[in-house]
Design a protein around this motif. Sequence first.
Motif, PDB file in Angstrom:
ATOM      1  N   HIS A 293      -4.206   6.774 -14.698  1.00 20.90           N
ATOM      2  CA  HIS A 293      -3.256   7.886 -14.807  1.00 20.90           C
ATOM      3  C   HIS A 293      -1.946   7.505 -15.480  1.00 20.90           C
ATOM      4  O   HIS A 293      -1.032   8.325 -15.563  1.00 20.90           O
ATOM      5  CB  HIS A 293      -2.973   8.449 -13.404  1.00 20.90           C
ATOM      6  CG  HIS A 293      -4.213   8.829 -12.688  1.00 20.90           C
ATOM      7  ND1 HIS A 293      -4.805  10.053 -12.853  1.00 20.90           N
ATOM      8  CD2 HIS A 293      -5.021   8.125 -11.856  1.00 20.90           C
ATOM      9  CE1 HIS A 293      -5.903  10.107 -12.117  1.00 20.90           C
ATOM     10  NE2 HIS A 293      -6.062   8.950 -11.502  1.00 20.90           N
TER      11      HIS A 293
ATOM     12  N   ALA B 162      -8.057   7.980  -6.748  1.00 24.96           N
ATOM     13  CA  ALA B 162      -7.385   7.999  -8.050  1.00 24.96           C
ATOM     14  C   ALA B 162      -8.320   7.529  -9.158  1.00 24.96           C
ATOM     15  O   ALA B 162      -8.182   7.917 -10.316  1.00 24.96           O
ATOM     16  CB  ALA B 162      -6.137   7.117  -8.005  1.00 24.96           C
ATOM     17  N   SER B 163      -9.288   6.703  -8.802  1.00 26.26           N
ATOM     18  CA  SER B 163     -10.249   6.190  -9.789  1.00 26.26           C
ATOM     19  C   SER B 163     -11.297   7.239 -10.160  1.00 26.26           C
ATOM     20  O   SER B 163     -12.102   7.011 -11.065  1.00 26.26           O
ATOM     21  CB  SER B 163     -10.956   4.964  -9.210  1.00 26.26           C
ATOM     22  OG  SER B 163     -11.704   5.351  -8.060  1.00 26.26           O
ATOM     23  N   ASP B 164     -11.297   8.347  -9.440  1.00 25.71           N
ATOM     24  CA  ASP B 164     -12.297   9.419  -9.588  1.00 25.71           C
ATOM     25  C   ASP B 164     -13.702   8.981  -9.182  1.00 25.71           C
ATOM     26  O   ASP B 164     -14.668   9.714  -9.394  1.00 25.71           O
ATOM     27  CB  ASP B 164     -12.332   9.972 -11.031  1.00 25.71           C
ATOM     28  CG  ASP B 164     -11.130  10.862 -11.305  1.00 25.71           C
ATOM     29  OD1 ASP B 164     -10.652  11.488 -10.339  1.00 25.71           O
ATOM     30  OD2 ASP B 164     -10.650  10.887 -12.439  1.00 25.71           O
TER      31      ASP B 164
ATOM     32  N   SER C 103       0.852   4.432  -2.728  1.00 26.35           N
ATOM     33  CA  SER C 103       0.736   5.862  -2.415  1.00 26.35           C
ATOM     34  C   SER C 103       1.907   6.644  -3.013  1.00 26.35           C
ATOM     35  O   SER C 103       1.735   7.724  -3.582  1.00 26.35           O
ATOM     36  CB  SER C 103       0.683   6.036  -0.893  1.00 26.35           C
ATOM     37  OG  SER C 103       0.697   7.391  -0.559  1.00 26.35           O
TER      38      SER C 103
ATOM     39  N   LEU D  58      -7.385   0.195  -7.627  1.00 27.00           N
ATOM     40  CA  LEU D  58      -7.135   1.444  -6.907  1.00 27.00           C
ATOM     41  C   LEU D  58      -7.149   2.660  -7.831  1.00 27.00           C
ATOM     42  O   LEU D  58      -6.902   3.777  -7.372  1.00 27.00           O
ATOM     43  CB  LEU D  58      -5.798   1.355  -6.170  1.00 27.00           C
ATOM     44  CG  LEU D  58      -5.749   0.248  -5.096  1.00 27.00           C
ATOM     45  CD1 LEU D  58      -4.348   0.109  -4.546  1.00 27.00           C
ATOM     46  CD2 LEU D  58      -6.734   0.545  -3.969  1.00 27.00           C
ATOM     47  N   GLY D  59      -7.424   2.458  -9.097  1.00 29.46           N
ATOM     48  CA  GLY D  59      -7.546   3.584 -10.018  1.00 29.46           C
ATOM     49  C   GLY D  59      -6.227   4.129 -10.516  1.00 29.46           C
ATOM     50  O   GLY D  59      -6.191   5.183 -11.161  1.00 29.46           O
TER      51      GLY D  59
ATOM     52  N   LEU E  13      -3.579   6.048   2.208  1.00 30.69           N
ATOM     53  CA  LEU E  13      -3.781   6.526   0.833  1.00 30.69           C
ATOM     54  C   LEU E  13      -3.614   5.384  -0.167  1.00 30.69           C
ATOM     55  O   LEU E  13      -4.401   5.246  -1.112  1.00 30.69           O
ATOM     56  CB  LEU E  13      -2.790   7.658   0.505  1.00 30.69           C
ATOM     57  CG  LEU E  13      -2.871   8.914   1.378  1.00 30.69           C
ATOM     58  CD1 LEU E  13      -1.821   9.935   0.939  1.00 30.69           C
ATOM     59  CD2 LEU E  13      -4.252   9.544   1.324  1.00 30.69           C
ATOM     60  N   GLY E  14      -2.618   4.538   0.078  1.00 30.65           N
ATOM     61  CA  GLY E  14      -2.333   3.446  -0.849  1.00 30.65           C
ATOM     62  C   GLY E  14      -3.351   2.327  -0.752  1.00 30.65           C
ATOM     63  O   GLY E  14      -3.501   1.543  -1.689  1.00 30.65           O
ATOM     64  N   THR E  15      -4.026   2.217   0.371  1.00 33.53           N
ATOM     65  CA  THR E  15      -5.027   1.156   0.528  1.00 33.53           C
ATOM     66  C   THR E  15      -6.289   1.468  -0.269  1.00 33.53           C
ATOM     67  O   THR E  15      -6.888   0.596  -0.899  1.00 33.53           O
ATOM     68  CB  THR E  15      -5.377   0.986   2.026  1.00 33.53           C
ATOM     69  OG1 THR E  15      -4.175   0.669   2.713  1.00 33.53           O
ATOM     70  CG2 THR E  15      -6.394  -0.117   2.246  1.00 33.53           C
ATOM     71  N   ILE E  16      -6.667   2.734  -0.259  1.00 31.20           N
ATOM     72  CA  ILE E  16      -7.907   3.120  -0.951  1.00 31.20           C
ATOM     73  C   ILE E  16      -7.602   3.638  -2.363  1.00 31.20           C
ATOM     74  O   ILE E  16      -8.469   3.667  -3.224  1.00 31.20           O
ATOM     75  CB  ILE E  16      -8.665   4.202  -0.137  1.00 31.20           C
ATOM     76  CG1 ILE E  16      -8.871   3.732   1.305  1.00 31.20           C
ATOM     77  CG2 ILE E  16      -9.994   4.588  -0.762  1.00 31.20           C
ATOM     78  CD1 ILE E  16      -9.794   2.527   1.466  1.00 31.20           C
ATOM     79  N   GLY E  17      -6.339   4.053  -2.560  1.00 33.42           N
ATOM     80  CA  GLY E  17      -5.986   4.647  -3.845  1.00 33.42           C
ATOM     81  C   GLY E  17      -6.369   6.117  -3.870  1.00 33.42           C
ATOM     82  O   GLY E  17      -7.087   6.574  -4.760  1.00 33.42           O
TER      83      GLY E  17
ATOM     84  N   ARG F  75      -5.004  10.099  -3.809  1.00 30.62           N
ATOM     85  CA  ARG F  75      -3.797  10.756  -4.307  1.00 30.62           C
ATOM     86  C   ARG F  75      -3.196  11.748  -3.327  1.00 30.62           C
ATOM     87  O   ARG F  75      -2.018  12.075  -3.432  1.00 30.62           O
ATOM     88  CB  ARG F  75      -4.090  11.459  -5.633  1.00 30.62           C
ATOM     89  CG  ARG F  75      -4.413  10.466  -6.715  1.00 30.62           C
ATOM     90  CD  ARG F  75      -4.699  11.133  -8.019  1.00 30.62           C
ATOM     91  NE  ARG F  75      -3.516  11.786  -8.573  1.00 30.62           N
ATOM     92  CZ  ARG F  75      -3.437  12.213  -9.822  1.00 30.62           C
ATOM     93  NH1 ARG F  75      -4.464  12.044 -10.640  1.00 30.62           N
ATOM     94  NH2 ARG F  75      -2.367  12.808 -10.267  1.00 30.62           N
TER      95      ARG F  75
ATOM     96  N   SER G 279       0.813  -1.225   0.000  1.00 30.70           N
ATOM     97  CA  SER G 279       0.000   0.000   0.000  1.00 30.70           C
ATOM     98  C   SER G 279       0.841   1.267   0.000  1.00 30.70           C
ATOM     99  O   SER G 279       0.502   2.246  -0.661  1.00 30.70           O
ATOM    100  CB  SER G 279      -0.907   0.019   1.224  1.00 30.70           C
ATOM    101  OG  SER G 279      -1.806  -1.036   1.151  1.00 30.70           O
TER     102      SER G 279
END
Lengths: 126, 441
Positions: A101, B160-162, A64, A96-97, B56-60, B62, A60
């Motif tokens: 990008h 990040a996925s919007d 980030s 995670l989207g 932040l990295g768990t949910i994605g 930014r 994770s």
Amino acid sequence: MGESVTDVRSHIVGTTAVVYASDYLNKLTGERIERECKKQLDSGCRTLVIDFSDTGIVNSIAVSILLGIIDIAEKREARVVFSDVNDQTVQLFEMLGVIKHIVLAKDEQEALNLFPPPTQTQATSH
Amino acid sequence: MDRFAFIGLLKLPFFFMEANTQKLIHSFSALADLGQEIADSGDFIEMVRTSLHLLLGTIGIRRGAVVECLIHREETNTLALWGLGEEYKAHLIVNEIDREAFLGLSSGALRIESEVEPNSPLALFLARHREELAGQGIELIVPTIVRGAVTGLVLLGRKASDEAFTSEDIEVIRAMVRHIGVGIHTHRLLGEVKQRAEENERLYQDLRAIYRDTVRAFAAAIDVKDTYTQGHSERVGKYSEIIAREMGWGENEVEGIAIAGYLHDIGKLAVERKIINAPYRIDAKESSELNRHPAAGFDILSPIHHPYADIPLMAKYHHERLDGRGYPDGLTDTQIPIGAKIVALADSFDAMTTDRPYKTRRAFDSVIHDLRANTGKQFDVQVVTAFCRALLKELTGETKERKFLKMLGKNYLDAEKDAPLLRELLNELDPNTQAAAASGG
């Protein structure tokens, strides 16, 4: 192209920097890649290729940090390409989207072919 | 249905659940990392920074920040920032009313573009900060709550996925923010404990200073009673300190022996003044009365809780001798505490080197003669050796200290004449020196 125990492998092709991620992408290795990418952007690279051919797991914190790299690249109008990403990591990036990008490339060569042909190759070791 | 078809059916729901399962595993893994980070990290700021990255990295997400709500203040302190403007400081105002309102958030998170009741505390909070936060891309505010108190806020930007935050996202975020809250709370508790420990240390040092001053006052009172030996107790304290330090004692023990030196004659307070101040050699009866003072000193000092070990015993046994001819108990060598042996030498040396009502002080060569004659009988060889070494260091300039010279007066010692006397005695006393001399070293 060179390699040391502590630092990140990278090389430059024209205005593209290819940065190699390690086998386990975590906080420590993620921050090293972040520093290297910032350095390459500072020196004028317009495309960052992060190659995941050696990478098995991305945690994770590394996600980030990668989002941070994408953010910085976007602010400088540079493109980010992830190459040779394994299926599990692709799924993670999709979930995670992150995928939205970046551009995904099958391997480094495909990543380099996405952009104008290199005029010269300069090897660096950091 | 054959066995393989059955297994295939079992796998079917997992196939549909794969994305969710992967998300769950990713979140669990991040929670485990977060727990470990909070438990292991010695660097608080780094811990918060890493925790923010994990979230932040768990949910994605930014960008985000963690701010701490300061105790008894409305300002916040920014602990970690990621993906926000380089100049951005995230200084928010979170007053008591805001904190109460965050405690009452049913969803546990506040979307900054959400409709909140007009004029409610949260509406007022958003009115103050919405523009600034939105400008930084912040969409969600999650309070860190520990034991019913808001300790901070976690500010989160867009995914990040919007996509919009789902209720599952919010649950994962809340779980992780609770961990971060515990980290902040633990850090505060440790800070308070450290502060208390520092205060206690200061108080303890103050008490020690008071104790030392009281001891000095006592020493002065003892010496005032004996008009012929003014300053004796203080000098014995200082000589004892020098000897103990030369013997390699620790600072605390050195302080203790100095105190024992200051107080060694406290029992004289129980002896009649006319005996102490008799301008003649006292008779046997008077001598017996005077010799009560070590035991009397022990009785005076025993009920006191001294911050150093064995002070009463050092006072009691400072007139004991190695050969068993001392008083009050006629102890022999190993029965006498080393501290009492040090005070005994310091006491005798001061007695020999200061004027008394019935005799003037002795010349230094005579003192050396006395030490040579009585080491092993009255004085301990290690103590005499340490004493001579310390004095020699001053005489030869090996040390810048001038403690002996100050106490003995300018004209008492003559380095040229007295240093060889000390070296000679040391050669006789110290087997190592003797061995070195014998081998020509």
